[in-house]
Structures are given as structure tokens and as C-alpha cells.
Design an enzyme around this catalytic site. Structure first.
Site, PDB file in Angstrom:
ATOM      1  CB  THR A 180      -0.896  -0.032   1.376  1.00  0.00           C
ATOM      2  OG1 THR A 180      -1.628  -1.220   1.341  1.00  0.00           O
ATOM      3  CG2 THR A 180      -1.658   1.141   1.287  1.00  0.00           C
ATOM      4  CG  LEU A 181       2.880   2.545  -2.745  1.00  0.00           C
ATOM      5  CD1 LEU A 181       3.167   2.644  -4.211  1.00  0.00           C
ATOM      6  CD2 LEU A 181       4.133   2.511  -2.151  1.00  0.00           C
TER       7      LEU A 181
END
Lengths: 277, 249
Positions: B23-24
Site C-alpha cells: 500500500t502506497l
């Protein structure tokens, strides 16, 4: 049980639908020295007979703390018992870490039983040769379970395993209906008296037994020798000097004692294999 | 069945392929959740909006769900991660139901489990992009706690996520009491939600209030708050502002 052609592998059924290796493993439990468990609504007491290899050595530990709220007493191959105790401690602490809540006893014994079952269904393994009396307290009250090498487990009000446990079981069967409402002190006294039954003639001393208690607001702990001796003194009026007078205090067990005087406690156990206690 | 937390071997490799595995940034997000303890249990409020960046794209998102018999979980942040968390908790509660042995997961256990999950994911640089509010009642004991996406976890009498921390909690600090009745509690929460509605651009005027007591969980039907937009400061926001030509008469 006689030797037969179906008892070499744990994965071989007999024509009558038995797994002999598993049954032989349960025999190993019967050879170990006695362990007893009782429970009331709020407490669980585990007690066992201390047996030492020889006079020179100390006695083997048969009762283990699994967590503040769970203890286990073993009979049979103590090495197997030690390994399973370590497994139980591990499961208990992992649960506490993840959920910050004590593991319920029922869930623990199921995992233990599943672990034992695996060993009854793999050709490269052997069943654990130890019976475990797991006592603990959780949300739903006090519990006492017996886990056997077959992978079965049962819940009990009171139970005894190991050698001469039948004598203790007879005593417990007479008294178990009162255990649920027993006070902590009465429960401990009953446990020690049950231990006395398994000694069959040998005088009961606090050095011969180990007693542990756990309960509501009382984490698992061992009773010290002094406290145990105090309880013994309440029913063994003359502990060491006159054995006859001591025996005279005993109720109808006198008959059993007379029958058992053939082999006094100590000498009989020399025949026990060294790894079993 | 136990949920095993996987610990990965090896170090994080920084390349495009590895980056697509973690997840960014969040995509569809929910805004604040506010919750308080009251006399009989827990009250929790959240709106039903799911924003796609600055667009208020989804207007029927339920951001509060019952967990088992004793807990209520509210979430802000990435909606898909919230759904993933619900799936994990589903497995746990299913396990409990299967055993049917009188043991059930209480709010404390759920809160700690979530803390472990969130912290573990944070350590792998792959967080679940949520701030979670966990409330519940078990055996008469009320429990209210929060877990953030980096694993910060604590309990309190009133909690809020996101903007709620800045706009709602000051109100709660002043006005929360131990023995609020249900009506008083709802009024207090509505007061907080109204401020959030005025001041948080990701908030929408469609909210739900959930109640958790010993008897169980009830999530209300969605409703909207009465708002007043004719404040002078709203109608003419630049009057008297620094550098403006308009002056307050």
C-alpha cells in the site's frame, strides 16, 4: 494384551478395529506414578506422588504451570510430558499476546488432543506416552480435563491416573458429588487423601507429594511442604511413630491396606522402567 | 483455527514490482468516526461517504459493523482495507461459532488482535490504511479503543479518527460525562458530527449512529442533520479578512 501381528505399526488396524500401538501407549500412562486432579466451582487442585529414581536423586517434576490460570499434571513418559507442557505454554502465551486475554482451557485441550491424534495417524511417528490432567480456570468456570495418548479428551469433576490410581478413583467416586461446592481447603484435603489411597500402606508425608492449586483470584502455584504437612496432620493423627495407630485412623481402606502390604511403596517401584515416573 | 501472523524473511527490495505489492496511498476513503461511552454502553457515529480523492463518489458506505455479539468496529481511511479487516474478523468469529463452547471474543480481545495485525503490517511497510474504532460491552464492562494504521493503540472514554480528533474531541473533553443517557449521548455525538459536517470537506450529510449495549448492537437507519448556512460568516466569508477590501459593518 498379548503380542500379535497387528501391533508393529501405529498405522495398522487390527481385524477387530483396534490400534494396538495407541493402546500400548496408554499402558505407559498406567505405569507412571499417580497424579490426581479435582475441581470445584472456583478452584482446581492437582496433586501427585513424588517418586525419585534412587535415594540419591531428587524427584521428577510432574506438575507444570502452563499459565497463571492453567496447570497440568502428567503421568507416564515424563520426557513426552515435558515437551507437551512446553507446547501448551507456547499456545497459551501466544494467545495472551495476540488477544491480551487468557486462553480458555477447552480450546487448549482441543489443540493438545489434535496434536496427539496426529501421532496416531503417521507411520513415522509414535503416540505420546503420557496422560495429562489439565486443570484451569476461564470465563466459563473451573475445568479439569484428561488428555490421553489416543487423542481423546474428557472433562472430569475429579480423576486420577498412573499406577494404583484405581484406589484414588474409588475414593474420589465416593466423594465427587460434594466437590463442586467444596471450599478450597476441603478440596486440597480431598486431593491429599486421594494421594494417600495410592500409597497403600506407606505413611503419608509431605515430602512424598506435590500439591498445586489455582482458582478465582488465585494464580497457579504450588503449596509448600509446611502447608501440605499441616493438612496431613489433620487426618493422620500419629504420622511416623506407630504405623498401626496411623492405619487405625483410616476408614474401611484398612482392608485395602492389608491387601497391599505385600509390597510396600518403595520396593515395588524399582521394577518401573527408568524413563517412566 | 488460529490466525497466524506471517513474518516475512528477507529485506524489502525497492523496485517497481515490489512496490505494486504494498500500500502506497489510499484511494477510496471514509472520513471521521466519533465514539463515546455512555451509561449503558457505547455510541458510535460516522457518515456514509466514500471519497475518491476530492470527489464524494460513494454515498452509501456503511463504515460501522458489528463484530460477534459484543463488539462494534468503525473505520476511517481506505474502504477496501476496512473490508479486508472485516474478513479477518469474520474468520475469527466464525471459529468461535464453530466451537460453540461458551467462549466468545470480547471487545478487548478484538482490539488487541487488530492492534497486532495493524502493527505487523506497518512493520512490513504494507499498512492497512485505516484508523479503527473498536467499542463493545461484555459482562457489563464497557470498552472503547482505537488503533491507527501504524499500530498506535489505546483505550479511552471517547475516541475519534481523522478530523474528529481535532474538531470533535475538544467538544467531548468539555462535555462528556460518565453517566450520559442515550438521548444525551446522541445529542452530543450529533453536535460533534455537525461541526465536522461544516468544517470537513469529505463529510456528507448522511450519517448513522450505532448503539452497543449488553443486549447487542443496533445501527440506526441513515439520517441527516439539520444545518444552518445563513451565518454571516458563511454568507460573506471574506468580510473583515486580512487583506480584503470588505469591512464588517
Amino acid at each position: 494384551m498379548f503380542r500379535n501381528q497387528y501391533d508393529t505399526d501405529v498405522t495398522t488396524w487390527s481385524p477387530t478395529g483396534r490400534l494396538f500401538q495407541v493402546e500400548y501407549a496408554m499402558e505407559a500412562v498406567k505405569q507412571g506414578s499417580a497424579a490426581i486432579g479435582l475441581r470445584s466451582r472456583s478452584h482446581v487442585v492437582l496433586a501427585c506422588v513424588n517418586k525419585a529414581q534412587s535415594e540419591l536423586s531428587s524427584h521428577q517434576r510432574k506438575i507444570f504451570k502452563v499459565d497463571d490460570h492453567i496447570g497440568v499434571a502428567i503421568a507416564g513418559l515424563t520426557a513426552d510430558g515435558r515437551v507437551l507442557s512446553r507446547y501448551m505454554r507456547s499456545e497459551s502465551i501466544n494467545h495472551s499476546f495476540t488477544y491480551e486475554s487468557p486462553l480458555s482451557v477447552g480450546r487448549l485441550v482441543v489443540r493438545l488432543a489434535d496434536k496427539a491424534q496426529v501421532c496416531t495417524q503417521r507411520s513415522w511417528k509414535r503416540p505420546y506416552g503420557v496422560g495429562l490432567l489439565v486443570g484451569g480456570l476461564d470465563e466459563s468456570g473451573a475445568h479439569l480435563y484428561y488428555n490421553c495418548p489416543s487423542g481423546n479428551y474428557f472433562e472430569y469433576q475429579a480423576f486420577a491416573i498412573g499406577s494404583r490410581s484405581q484406589a484414588a478413583k474409588t475414593y474420589l467416586e465416593r466423594r465427587y458429588e460434594s466437590f463442586q461446592e467444596s471450599s478450597r481447603e476441603d478440596l486440597i484435603k480431598d486431593a491429599i487423601m486421594a494421594i494417600r489411597e495410592t500409597l497403600q500402606g506407606e505413611t503419608l508425608k509431605s515430602s512424598l507429594c506435590t500439591v498445586s492449586v489455582l482458582g478465582v483470584e488465585e494464580p497457579f502455584h504450588f503449596l509448600d511442604q509446611e502447608s501440605i504437612q499441616k493438612v496431613i496432620d489433620t487426618f493422620e493423627k500419629v504420622p511416623e511413630e506407630e504405623e498401626d495407630a496411623g492405619e487405625g485412623e483410616a476408614e474401611p481402606e484398612a482392608a485395602l491396606v492389608a491387601a497391599g502390604t505385600g509390597e510396600q511403596g518403595g520396593s515395588g517401584d524399582q521394577d518401573v522402567a527408568p524413563m517412566e515416573m | 483455527m488460529t490466525f497466524t501472523i506471517q513474518i516475512e524473511n528477507g529485506t524489502e527490495v525497492r523496485n517497481a514490482e515490489a512496490d505494486s505489492q504494498r500500500t502506497l496511498y489510499p484511494y477510496v476513503t471514509g472520513t471521521s468516526v466519533v465514539a463515546i461511552k455512555y451509561k449503558d454502553g457505547i455510541l458510535m457515529a460516522s457518515d456514509m461517504g466514500g471519497s475518491y480523492g476530492s470527489t464524494l463518489r460513494y454515498k452509501n458506505v456503511e463504515r460501522m459493523k458489528a463484530i460477534g455479539k459484543h463488539s462494534l468496529l468503525g473505520a476511517s481511511g481506505e474502504i477496501s482495507d476496512f473490508q479486508e479487516i472485516l474478513r479477518y474478523l469474520d474468520e475469527l468469529t466464525l471459529n468461535d461459532n464453530m466451537w460453540d463452547d461458551g467462549n466468545s471474543l470480547g471487545p478487548k480481545e478484538v482490539h488487541n488482535y487488530l492492534t497486532r495485525v495493524m502493527y505487523n503490517r506497518r512493520n512490513k511497510f504494507n499498512p492497512l490504511w485505516n484508523t479503527l474504532v473498536l467499542g463493545g460491552v461484555k459482562n457489563g464492562e464497557k470498552y472503547l479503543g482505537m488503533v491507527s494504521m501504524i499500530g498506535v493503540s489505546f483505550e479511552d472514554n471517547h475516541v475519534a479518527t481523522g478530523f474528529g480528533n481535532h474538531l470533535a474531541r475538544p467538544i467531548l473533553r468539555d462535555e462528556w460525562r460518565e453517566d450520559l443517557s442515550f438521548e444525551e449521548g446522541v445529542k452530543l455525538l450529533e453536535k460533534c458530527m455537525r461541526v465536522l459536517l461544516y468544517r470537513d470537506r469529505s463529510a456528507i450529510n448522511k450519517l448513522q449512529i450505532a448503539k452497543m449495549t449488553e443486549e447487542g448492537v443496533t445501527v440506526s437507519e441513515p439520517y441527516s442533520l439539520k444545518t444552518f448556512w445563513e451565518f454571516k460568516a458563511f454568507t460573506n466569508p471574506t468580510v473583515g479578512a486580512e487583506g480584503s477590501w470588505l469591512y464588517d459593518n
